[in-house]
Design an enzyme around this catalytic site. Sequence first.
Site, PDB file in Angstrom:
ATOM      1  N   LYS A 138       1.197  -1.182   0.063  1.00 16.34           N
ATOM      2  CA  LYS A 138       0.039   0.248   0.011  1.00 16.34           C
ATOM      3  C   LYS A 138       0.916   0.887  -0.202  1.00 16.34           C
ATOM      4  CE  LYS A 138      -4.113   0.294   2.193  1.00 16.34           C
ATOM      5  NZ  LYS A 138      -4.693   0.221   3.070  1.00 16.34           N
ATOM      6  N   GLU A 180     -19.372  -8.453   8.992  1.00 14.28           N
ATOM      7  CA  GLU A 180     -21.091  -7.748   9.926  1.00 14.28           C
ATOM      8  C   GLU A 180     -21.519  -8.819  10.600  1.00 14.28           C
ATOM      9  OE1 GLU A 180     -18.568  -4.814   7.068  1.00 14.28           O
ATOM     10  OE2 GLU A 180     -19.837  -6.916   7.358  1.00 14.28           O
ATOM     11  N   ARG A 182     -24.886  -4.759   6.032  1.00 16.53           N
ATOM     12  CA  ARG A 182     -24.916  -6.475   5.323  1.00 16.53           C
ATOM     13  C   ARG A 182     -25.473  -7.403   6.683  1.00 16.53           C
ATOM     14  NH1 ARG A 182     -20.037  -5.854   1.760  1.00 16.53           N
ATOM     15  NH2 ARG A 182     -19.286  -7.704   2.932  1.00 16.53           N
TER      16      ARG A 182
END
Length: 641
Positions: free
Chosen positions: A285, A371, A399
């Site tokens: 990243k 979730e 979700r």
Amino acid sequence: MSERPLTPLLDTVHVPADLRKLAPEQLPQLADELRQEVISAVGVTGGHLGSGLGVVELTAAIHYVFNTPDDRLVWDVGHQCYPHKVLTGRRDRIRTLRMGGGLSGFTKRAESEYDPFGAAHSSTSISAALGFAIANKLQGTPGKGIAVIGDGAMSAGMAYEAMNNAREAGNRLVVILNDNDMSIAPPVGGLSAYLARIVSSREFLSVREALKRVARKLPRPLQKAARKTDEFARGMAMGGTLFEELGFYYVGPIDGHNLEQLIPVLENVRDAEEGPILVHVVTKKGKGYAPAENAADKYHGVQKFDVVTGAQAKAPPGPPSYTAVFAKALIAEGERDDRICAITAAMPSGTGLDKFQEAFPDRTFDVGIAEQHAVTFAAGLAAQGMRPFCAIYSTFLQRAYDQVVHDVAIQNLPVRFGIDRAGLVGADGCTHAGSFDVTYLATLPNFVVMAAADEAELVHMVHTCAVHDSGPIAVRYPRGNGTGVALPAVPQRLEIGKGRIVREGHKVAILSLGTRLEEALKAAEALEAKGLSTTVADLRFAKPLDEAMIRRLLSTHEVAVTVEEGAIGGLGAHVLTMASDLGLTDAGLKIRTLRLPDIFQDQDKPEKQYADAGLDADAIVDSVLTALRHNSAGMVGEVRA
């Protein structure tokens, strides 16, 4: 801010077809220029930076090798798609990212044929790419489905559900696992790249297929042994046994920044008859920009910044954010009660639970992008006597709705929900807006649903959640900073289902839920200036409603207006239903409900979003005046200002 970078090679590339005209040896220069263009653009607009910089070479390689847009490229989450947008005809608008009327910060179907599937939530890419691949197979048309998914998104069960169903796609499905945290494999080197190239080559796959044909003629026990030998041999060299068990041909890991390694492997994968195939690339990243490489967390999402120094623009000093207030209040509750624990789904800093974790590491749980698991895990904790707080963005809690219903509400378990990013969220747009939580929670039996009008109210509501043991309870609060009110030294336990009168009048009643209270008070001042005495109530609770207060206000005022930062079916619908049940509508009561419009609103500045939604002070005043002009009609209903 710096001048735009010089990008002579990138200037010749407008769409991927132009990219494919370049010689392979030109691609490293193109990648360098693409990286500088992304850094320069995000310095102007802000947005997601580190993730996009990590896939510059990978993005160029995919578009170079595959025939996009006929090969359908699906980016998981989509926050790494800025280099992709530059290469797919949108460079001239790249400095409008996340602005009103500008490019979305995620992939968006309406934006480009190169965005075949919109995304902003995690772990959807493999399912979508599988759909594209199977559709092409059934229709007899060429084209692959290509999913690029990060290692973090692989923590969600949906990714494995899709892979378990992927065999039918055959070689039309390619999954590229972008491993940017080395969470799956050790650092790559020349040997692993060499092996990846060999096992993805046509020659290797042809020999492997021939051996498989021979093995099919062997007795069944020997067939099984041959298959296991093949898997073991490649697993020892390459890893990826889990993916093999799910039906994928695994290739990798390879260096995601080395185009000399990426291109031949992707070409082999493109031409392979074996499939589906998973290519494991390792990236970093923030690659190529030192500030982002050295602080990946701080440069995941950034404000406008100086490209030379990396210094991000600082917001002017002001009140603390609602997220920070929630975290501080929860820490105080944790100090008072060792049964308090906190759960987040891969968003510890976004929800403020990183601060709670510093204070109570043993009572903080980051379950990853999961979730559904987070909610049921919290339910299990609650059933065993703990007091769990499940802190999830409103848009992400969607979700886990089945778990909220089945595992929490039906069992009446005291799970506490801290619902961050309630309401509109500005630059993140409709995919991250918290538009629906009041509607989908307040419809459930046993639930208590609160909305904080300011940061002091949020402190009281966190405490109320902490001591509420008779069922599930939720408090919603927005993105951004509070109003600047003083925080209470000692929190109060609010009486469930009781609101408060903030301003007393007798002709107009404004019933507010959440942080639109400030606009409601401004509207009241404007109405008073017109000679219209106005009551303003902060209902605090969407469920249960303060029936006594609402009945009094509806019975004694000529016009009542409900105001909420949520979609149709929320507070306004509940108040209308209550008024009907009580027979108040028979008396010609005038009630108007102001809420978010029945559309998905695009990104913009939050104040403009709310003005466009008809939820600012001007819109409240207009709604009241319109209702009064129709006084003789005695209308009851949901009317937009």
